[in-house]
Design a protein around this motif. Structure first.
Motif, PDB file in Angstrom:
ATOM      1  N   VAL B 173       0.643  -1.054  -0.416  1.00 58.57           N
ATOM      2  CA  VAL B 173       0.016   0.046   0.339  1.00 58.57           C
ATOM      3  C   VAL B 173       1.134   0.918  -0.284  1.00 58.57           C
ATOM      4  O   VAL B 173       0.971   2.189  -0.560  1.00 58.57           O
ATOM      5  CB  VAL B 173      -1.444  -0.272   0.914  1.00 58.57           C
ATOM      6  CG1 VAL B 173      -1.899   1.469   1.396  1.00 58.57           C
ATOM      7  CG2 VAL B 173      -2.152  -0.842   0.750  1.00 58.57           C
ATOM      8  N   GLY B 174       2.390   1.450   0.634  1.00 59.72           N
ATOM      9  CA  GLY B 174       3.005   2.448   1.183  1.00 59.72           C
ATOM     10  C   GLY B 174       3.982   3.200  -0.398  1.00 59.72           C
ATOM     11  O   GLY B 174       3.104   4.187  -0.725  1.00 59.72           O
ATOM     12  N   ASP B 175       3.720   1.578  -1.190  1.00 61.41           N
ATOM     13  CA  ASP B 175       4.900   2.075  -2.705  1.00 61.41           C
ATOM     14  C   ASP B 175       3.185   2.951  -3.583  1.00 61.41           C
ATOM     15  O   ASP B 175       3.237   3.725  -4.050  1.00 61.41           O
ATOM     16  CB  ASP B 175       5.736   1.040  -2.917  1.00 61.41           C
ATOM     17  CG  ASP B 175       6.432   0.788  -2.151  1.00 61.41           C
ATOM     18  OD1 ASP B 175       6.949   1.356  -1.461  1.00 61.41           O
ATOM     19  OD2 ASP B 175       7.055  -0.255  -2.327  1.00 61.41           O
ATOM     20  N   GLU B 176       2.033   2.204  -3.345  1.00 66.08           N
ATOM     21  CA  GLU B 176       1.383   1.963  -4.135  1.00 66.08           C
ATOM     22  C   GLU B 176       0.648   3.061  -4.572  1.00 66.08           C
ATOM     23  O   GLU B 176       0.715   4.343  -5.248  1.00 66.08           O
ATOM     24  CB  GLU B 176       0.452   1.195  -4.078  1.00 66.08           C
ATOM     25  CG  GLU B 176      -1.173   1.555  -5.158  1.00 66.08           C
ATOM     26  CD  GLU B 176      -1.953   0.039  -4.593  1.00 66.08           C
ATOM     27  OE1 GLU B 176      -1.468  -0.927  -3.815  1.00 66.08           O
ATOM     28  OE2 GLU B 176      -3.315   0.140  -5.289  1.00 66.08           O
ATOM     29  N   ILE B 177       0.657   4.613  -3.763  1.00 65.40           N
ATOM     30  CA  ILE B 177      -0.862   5.230  -2.734  1.00 65.40           C
ATOM     31  C   ILE B 177       0.577   6.752  -2.904  1.00 65.40           C
ATOM     32  O   ILE B 177       1.059   6.131  -1.390  1.00 65.40           O
ATOM     33  CB  ILE B 177      -2.076   4.724  -2.600  1.00 65.40           C
ATOM     34  CG1 ILE B 177      -1.893   4.592  -0.726  1.00 65.40           C
ATOM     35  CG2 ILE B 177      -2.801   4.277  -3.883  1.00 65.40           C
ATOM     36  CD1 ILE B 177      -3.327   4.307  -0.479  1.00 65.40           C
ATOM     37  N   ALA B 178      -0.427   7.570  -2.961  1.00 68.18           N
ATOM     38  CA  ALA B 178       0.660   8.293  -2.232  1.00 68.18           C
ATOM     39  C   ALA B 178       0.015   9.318  -1.585  1.00 68.18           C
ATOM     40  O   ALA B 178      -1.193   9.457  -2.032  1.00 68.18           O
ATOM     41  CB  ALA B 178       1.495  10.026  -2.828  1.00 68.18           C
ATOM     42  N   PHE B 179      -0.069  11.182  -0.977  1.00 72.15           N
ATOM     43  CA  PHE B 179      -0.844  11.475  -0.208  1.00 72.15           C
ATOM     44  C   PHE B 179      -2.173  12.351  -0.935  1.00 72.15           C
ATOM     45  O   PHE B 179      -1.758  11.847  -2.608  1.00 72.15           O
ATOM     46  CB  PHE B 179      -0.415  12.919  -0.353  1.00 72.15           C
ATOM     47  CG  PHE B 179      -1.485  13.783   0.628  1.00 72.15           C
ATOM     48  CD1 PHE B 179      -2.076  13.527   1.824  1.00 72.15           C
ATOM     49  CD2 PHE B 179      -1.588  15.196  -0.011  1.00 72.15           C
ATOM     50  CE1 PHE B 179      -2.849  14.684   2.189  1.00 72.15           C
ATOM     51  CE2 PHE B 179      -2.056  16.357   0.861  1.00 72.15           C
ATOM     52  CZ  PHE B 179      -2.663  15.619   2.002  1.00 72.15           C
ATOM     53  N   MET B 180      -3.368  11.699  -1.111  1.00 70.67           N
ATOM     54  CA  MET B 180      -4.504  11.685  -1.701  1.00 70.67           C
ATOM     55  C   MET B 180      -4.940  11.261  -2.866  1.00 70.67           C
ATOM     56  O   MET B 180      -5.589  11.085  -3.570  1.00 70.67           O
ATOM     57  CB  MET B 180      -4.692  13.629  -2.056  1.00 70.67           C
ATOM     58  CG  MET B 180      -4.652  14.600  -0.937  1.00 70.67           C
ATOM     59  SD  MET B 180      -6.089  14.307   0.145  1.00 70.67           S
ATOM     60  CE  MET B 180      -7.760  14.507  -0.689  1.00 70.67           C
ATOM     61  N   GLN B 181      -4.351   9.845  -2.905  1.00 70.69           N
ATOM     62  CA  GLN B 181      -4.330   8.946  -3.245  1.00 70.69           C
ATOM     63  C   GLN B 181      -5.182   7.488  -2.504  1.00 70.69           C
ATOM     64  O   GLN B 181      -5.132   7.035  -1.363  1.00 70.69           O
ATOM     65  CB  GLN B 181      -3.710   8.194  -4.572  1.00 70.69           C
ATOM     66  CG  GLN B 181      -2.803   9.444  -5.110  1.00 70.69           C
ATOM     67  CD  GLN B 181      -1.965   8.509  -5.536  1.00 70.69           C
ATOM     68  OE1 GLN B 181      -0.980   7.783  -5.825  1.00 70.69           O
ATOM     69  NE2 GLN B 181      -1.031   9.672  -6.415  1.00 70.69           N
TER      70      GLN B 181
END
Lengths: 124, 379
Positions: B173-181
């Motif tokens: 999850v941490g790699d997949e999405i950034a802030f506001m995703q």
């Protein structure tokens, strides 16, 4: 020395004509972390039930009332630098102020420890 | 936080017993019993969230799904966000506006659309959710529907160690999405919706899942040494330091997005095209500058200026504090206030009236404590 308590969760130690006043462990636990305490200046004339001090937690400011009328003789200056003393030792090092009691009759009607503990238990 | 109700009306959240078992002090808030703090207290909880990871139960908030072929256009008629250009999986901060451009609520909208259909997920404030639902439902065209996910819980995991912790439970999850995703995973057989957002200024995630699984998730997360449960008290001091407004205090129908310093929530395309409630007034405010502005204040000493404190410059009353308190990170009182434009410049020294006294209060830039959002995709 005798210790009495109020329904507003102050404690008062009486020794001769002098009283030391603070807030109870229950009061500090309800207030949470204290970040600012304003104690009355020496010489302030307080009336029973009147505002005597102010405590501020992260969330709110609250008044502390004087359990009896009298003249402030000493305030706990340590609370200015370390308000958390009231959280860690409310009924010892976290005392607020001392006063000379104007009318000892005002002590009547205050609770002793057993009565106060029962009062606190009834609040939950 | 004054959204108190009487005890008889107050409802229990899915994690009620879990909070009480952790010695939470429960208070009525937005119609629910909620933990204001646990045993460690607000300051320790605040500092823990800034240095490790805090778990917040925010299940009182309204989780809504607006779906149907015309959902984007229907929501654009109510919000000043550019939803037509919001890609699936992206999130945006927006405002529910009344006809005059007054703020009915602030919210986060996520595009959940797939090949199978158009859907938007909205998270709105707990105290306003029922009014929001009625307001939105009355304005949706045929074919677009609104659903209230009353059987879902919402947990927020916030802090510099949040991504590391979540990755152990939900890998990648941490790699997949950034802030506001946003993305989704399976947890105990059910879908868990994950948005990289929050209300603390820290990196973090908001996790939506069936209420029946909330306790299992909370226990898995709090089994990690980096995670502690955090109450509403620290949530408020954290958001205040982050300069994030609180609806009902810093925002309301009497405020507008421009005065509130939230003009970023009015997308460029919408400024030109209009078509949202109060567009005419808001576009005029953007051009002419509003008479009052939401600003940050720092106070000397330790006595705080709280909601309602009047602000003066000399003898002239120039504003009012809308929320304020002690900043554990800065070790001094901070506040948000609406101040007349001529007195709202950074560095201006005002005086806050507190219990008959005037306390110097300096206008400062917000956030008071820098944000640490994870803005780029990938670690």
């Amino acid at each position: 020395m005798a210790r009495y308590f109020t329904e507003e969760h102050e404690w008062i130690d009486v020794e001769g004509g002098t009283a030391t006043i603070g807030i109870t462990d229950y009061a500090q636990s309800q207030l949470g972390d204290l970040v600012f305490i304003e104690v009355p200046e020496t010489g302030t004339e307080l009336v029973k039930g009147g505002e005597a001090a102010t405590v501020e937690s992260v969330k709110a400011a609250s008044d502390v009332y004087s359990p009896v009328s009298g003249t402030v003789t000493q305030a706990n200056e340590a609370l200015g630098d370390d308000p958390a003393l009231v959280n860690s030792d409310p009924e010892g090092q976290g005392w607020f102020f001392r006063l000379t009691i104007a009318d000892p009759a005002e002590l009547e009607g205050l609770m002793d420890k057993a009565a106060y503990d029962a009062f606190v238990a009834s609040l939950d | 936080m004054t959204e108190t109700t009487t005890a008889e009306q107050t409802q229990a959240l899915p994690l009620d017993a879990w909070h009480r078992a952790r010695a939470a002090r429960m208070v009525p808030f937005a119609g629910y019993w909620m933990p204001i703090q646990y045993r460690d207290g607000i300051i320790a909880e605040h500092e823990w969230t800034r240095s490790h990871a805090g778990l917040f139960d925010v299940s009182h908030m309204g989780q809504l799904i607006v779906s149907g072929p015309g959902a984007a256009a229907a929501l654009e008629a109510l919000l000043p966000a550019d939803l037509a250009s919001l890609a699936p999986g992206r999130m945006r901060y927006s405002l529910l506006l009344d006809e005059n451009g007054g703020i009915l609520d602030d919210l986060i909208v996520t595009n959940l659309s797939t090949g199978e259909g158009t859907a938007f997920y909205l998270v709105v404030n707990g105290a306003t959710k029922h009014d929001d639902i009625a307001y939105i439902a009355a304005r949706l065209p045929a074919g677009v529907s609104i659903a209230h996910l009353t059987d879902h819980a919402l947990l927020a995991l916030q802090g510099p160690e949040a991504a590391m912790v979540l990755d152990r439970l939900l890998p990648g999850v941490g790699d997949e999405i950034a802030f506001m995703q946003s993305t989704a995973r399976r947890f105990e057989g059910a879908r868990i919706g994950i948005g990289r957002s929050g209300y603390t200024g820290e990196d973090g995630f908001e996790l939506s899942l069936p209420a029946a699984l909330a306790q299992a998730l909370a226990e898995r997360l709090c089994a990690e040494a980096a995670v502690r449960p955090i109450g509403l008290g620290a949530r408020d001091s954290l958001r205040l330091e982050a300069g994030l407004p609180l609806y009902g205090h810093d925002l309301g129908p009497e405020t507008d997005p421009v005065s509130a310093g939230l003009a970023f929530a009015i997308s460029k395309a919408r400024r030109a095209g209009g078509g949202f409630p109060g567009a005419e007034r808001i576009v005029a405010l953007l051009a002419d500058k509003p008479p009052m502005r939401r600003v940050g204040l720092k106070l000397d000493g330790r006595m705080a200026a709280r909601e309602g404190s009047a602000l003066f410059r000399g003898e002239q009353e120039v504003g009012r504090v809308t929320s304020g308190g002690f900043s554990p990170t800065l070790g001094q009182p901070i506040a948000m206030a609406y101040v007349a434009r001529d007195h709202a410049a950074e560095g201006t020294v005002l005086e806050a009236q507190v219990r008959g006294r005037r306390l110097p209060a300096t206008v400062v830039r917000m956030p008071f404590v820098p944000h640490h959002y994870h803005r780029n995709g990938g670690a």
